[in-house]
Motif scaffolding. Structure first.
Motif, PDB file in Angstrom:
ATOM      1  N   PHE A   1       0.852  -1.193   0.000  1.00 45.71           N
ATOM      2  CA  PHE A   1       0.000   0.000   0.000  1.00 45.71           C
ATOM      3  C   PHE A   1       0.885   1.238   0.000  1.00 45.71           C
ATOM      4  CE2 PHE A   1      -2.122   3.414   2.389  1.00 45.71           C
ATOM      5  CZ  PHE A   1      -3.188   3.644   1.539  1.00 45.71           C
ATOM      6  N   ILE A   2       0.784   2.039  -1.065  1.00 45.46           N
ATOM      7  CA  ILE A   2       1.545   3.277  -1.199  1.00 45.46           C
ATOM      8  C   ILE A   2       0.550   4.435  -1.151  1.00 45.46           C
ATOM      9  CG2 ILE A   2       3.104   4.614  -2.662  1.00 45.46           C
ATOM     10  CD1 ILE A   2       4.074   1.993  -3.871  1.00 45.46           C
ATOM     11  N   PRO A   3       0.528   5.199  -0.064  1.00 47.09           N
ATOM     12  CA  PRO A   3      -0.469   6.273   0.070  1.00 47.09           C
ATOM     13  C   PRO A   3      -0.514   7.228  -1.116  1.00 47.09           C
ATOM     14  CG  PRO A   3       0.640   5.916   2.160  1.00 47.09           C
ATOM     15  CD  PRO A   3       1.355   5.058   1.153  1.00 47.09           C
ATOM     16  N   ALA A   4       0.633   7.564  -1.666  1.00 45.96           N
ATOM     17  CA  ALA A   4       0.674   8.546  -2.759  1.00 45.96           C
ATOM     18  C   ALA A   4      -0.050   8.066  -4.015  1.00 45.96           C
ATOM     19  CB  ALA A   4       2.125   8.887  -3.094  1.00 45.96           C
ATOM     20  N   ARG A   5      -0.239   6.770  -4.165  1.00 45.49           N
ATOM     21  CA  ARG A   5      -0.937   6.254  -5.353  1.00 45.49           C
ATOM     22  C   ARG A   5      -2.395   6.703  -5.401  1.00 45.49           C
ATOM     23  NH1 ARG A   5      -0.515   0.088  -6.697  1.00 45.49           N
ATOM     24  NH2 ARG A   5      -1.528   0.898  -8.593  1.00 45.49           N
ATOM     25  N   LEU A   6      -2.982   6.957  -4.248  1.00 49.19           N
ATOM     26  CA  LEU A   6      -4.382   7.375  -4.224  1.00 49.19           C
ATOM     27  C   LEU A   6      -4.565   8.757  -4.837  1.00 49.19           C
ATOM     28  CD1 LEU A   6      -5.541   6.076  -0.726  1.00 49.19           C
ATOM     29  CD2 LEU A   6      -5.610   4.931  -2.943  1.00 49.19           C
ATOM     30  N   GLY A   7      -3.559   9.618  -4.667  1.00 48.34           N
ATOM     31  CA  GLY A   7      -3.628  10.943  -5.248  1.00 48.34           C
ATOM     32  C   GLY A   7      -2.945  11.048  -6.595  1.00 48.34           C
ATOM     33  N   ASN A   8      -2.155  10.041  -6.923  1.00 46.46           N
ATOM     34  CA  ASN A   8      -1.426  10.035  -8.188  1.00 46.46           C
ATOM     35  C   ASN A   8      -1.501   8.639  -8.795  1.00 46.46           C
ATOM     36  OD1 ASN A   8       0.254  10.448 -10.357  1.00 46.46           O
ATOM     37  ND2 ASN A   8       2.142  10.594  -9.142  1.00 46.46           N
ATOM     38  N   PRO A   9      -2.605   8.311  -9.461  1.00 48.36           N
ATOM     39  CA  PRO A   9      -2.789   6.959 -10.013  1.00 48.36           C
ATOM     40  C   PRO A   9      -1.716   6.547 -11.017  1.00 48.36           C
ATOM     41  CG  PRO A   9      -4.843   8.201 -10.033  1.00 48.36           C
ATOM     42  CD  PRO A   9      -3.758   9.172  -9.696  1.00 48.36           C
ATOM     43  N   GLN A  10      -1.012   7.511 -11.599  1.00 49.64           N
ATOM     44  CA  GLN A  10       0.016   7.199 -12.593  1.00 49.64           C
ATOM     45  C   GLN A  10       1.377   6.927 -11.971  1.00 49.64           C
ATOM     46  OE1 GLN A  10      -2.010  10.141 -13.104  1.00 49.64           O
ATOM     47  NE2 GLN A  10      -3.416   8.775 -14.196  1.00 49.64           N
ATOM     48  N   LEU A  11       1.448   6.893 -10.670  1.00 50.40           N
ATOM     49  CA  LEU A  11       2.735   6.771  -9.984  1.00 50.40           C
ATOM     50  C   LEU A  11       3.523   5.544 -10.424  1.00 50.40           C
ATOM     51  CD1 LEU A  11       4.550   8.042  -7.787  1.00 50.40           C
ATOM     52  CD2 LEU A  11       3.426   6.542  -6.130  1.00 50.40           C
ATOM     53  N   LEU A  12       2.847   4.425 -10.617  1.00 48.71           N
ATOM     54  CA  LEU A  12       3.528   3.187 -10.993  1.00 48.71           C
ATOM     55  C   LEU A  12       3.221   2.776 -12.428  1.00 48.71           C
ATOM     56  CD1 LEU A  12       3.206   1.007  -7.747  1.00 48.71           C
ATOM     57  CD2 LEU A  12       5.052   2.545  -8.434  1.00 48.71           C
ATOM     58  N   ASP A  13       2.929   3.737 -13.256  1.00 49.07           N
ATOM     59  CA  ASP A  13       2.684   3.429 -14.670  1.00 49.07           C
ATOM     60  C   ASP A  13       3.881   2.693 -15.263  1.00 49.07           C
ATOM     61  OD1 ASP A  13       0.194   4.472 -14.715  1.00 49.07           O
ATOM     62  OD2 ASP A  13       0.645   6.210 -15.965  1.00 49.07           O
ATOM     63  N   GLY A  14       3.605   1.683 -16.048  1.00 52.39           N
ATOM     64  CA  GLY A  14       4.671   0.889 -16.649  1.00 52.39           C
ATOM     65  C   GLY A  14       4.994  -0.359 -15.868  1.00 52.39           C
ATOM     66  N   LEU A  15       4.469  -0.455 -14.643  1.00 52.38           N
ATOM     67  CA  LEU A  15       4.675  -1.641 -13.823  1.00 52.38           C
ATOM     68  C   LEU A  15       3.365  -2.422 -13.719  1.00 52.38           C
ATOM     69  CD1 LEU A  15       6.785  -0.216 -10.846  1.00 52.38           C
ATOM     70  CD2 LEU A  15       7.618  -1.434 -12.860  1.00 52.38           C
TER      71      LEU A  15
END
Length: 212
Positions: A31-45
């Motif tokens: 669970f990465i809190p920042a992903r909730l505000g930035n859905p593109q954080l792990l784009d490509g994975l």
């Protein structure tokens, strides 16, 4: 139910450990809190969808001590809770605890990019229900607060104090509390306290008898 959850969690831990994939699993399934505000954080994975990571993170553990302590508490408290709430009620409590834990962890630091892993938040909900069900200490009503509410408030206060002390002891100072998922432990525990009575009512609800 709790034995099954523990078995799946332990088997997955072994697989990740033996294949050297614990760190990768933490990144794509933690669970990465920042992903909730930035859905593109792990784009490509090939990451687990953010809304599912409160569950997937419970299946990932950092080491033997981490998984061992969590599963010990899950089996010990979970089996007792399951005798009262039943399999479905216990599963609902566990899942709700996972989401409650990550919600509070996100609220404390929504911009964090550190993956949170482990089942301790979900297990904290199980511990809370266990404490409410099996506490032997007599509690009296205080003013407008019923004895049950007083018990809940005492348990909540005690758990929060313990978690803050653990955070300080392991981090070495106030600035290091975020290094351990104190907020998640608190969130899971509070979720358990809140849901115990509704789950009891659901478990022992009166079912209509079929008309002959």
């Amino acid at each position: 139910m709790t034995n099954g959850i523990a078995a799946v969690t332990f088997v997955l831990f072994l697989l990740l450990l033996l294949t050297g994939q614990v760190d990768n699993a933490a990144l794509i399934g933690g669970f990465i809190p920042a992903r909730l505000g930035n859905p593109q954080l792990l784009d490509g994975l090939a990451a687990v969808p953010a809304w599912l990571t409160p569950i997937s993170c419970t299946l990932i553990h950092a080491g033997w001590l981490h998984v061992g302590f969590n599963l010990l508490m899950l089996i010990f408290c979970g089996r007792q809770v399951e005798q009262v709430l039943g399999k479905m009620g216990t599963l609902l409590l566990y899942v709700a605890g996972a989401y409650g834990a990550t919600l509070v962890q996100w609220a404390i630091d929504p911009a964090s990019t550190n993956p949170m892993v482990g089942a301790s938040g979900a297990i904290s909900a199980i511990i809370a229900t266990y404490a409410l069900l099996y506490s032997q200490q007599q509690v009296r009503r205080i003013g407008p607060f019923s004895a049950n509410m007083v018990r809940i408030l005492w348990l909540a206060a005690g758990w929060i104090v313990i978690q803050l002390m653990i955070g300080l002891a392991t981090a070495g100072g106030l600035e290091g509390i975020g290094q351990i998922a104190v907020a998640a432990h608190i969130g899971g525990f509070l979720t358990g306290l809140i849901l115990t009575r509704p789950l009891l009512r659901w478990r022992f609800r009166k079912r209509p008898h079929p008309v002959p």
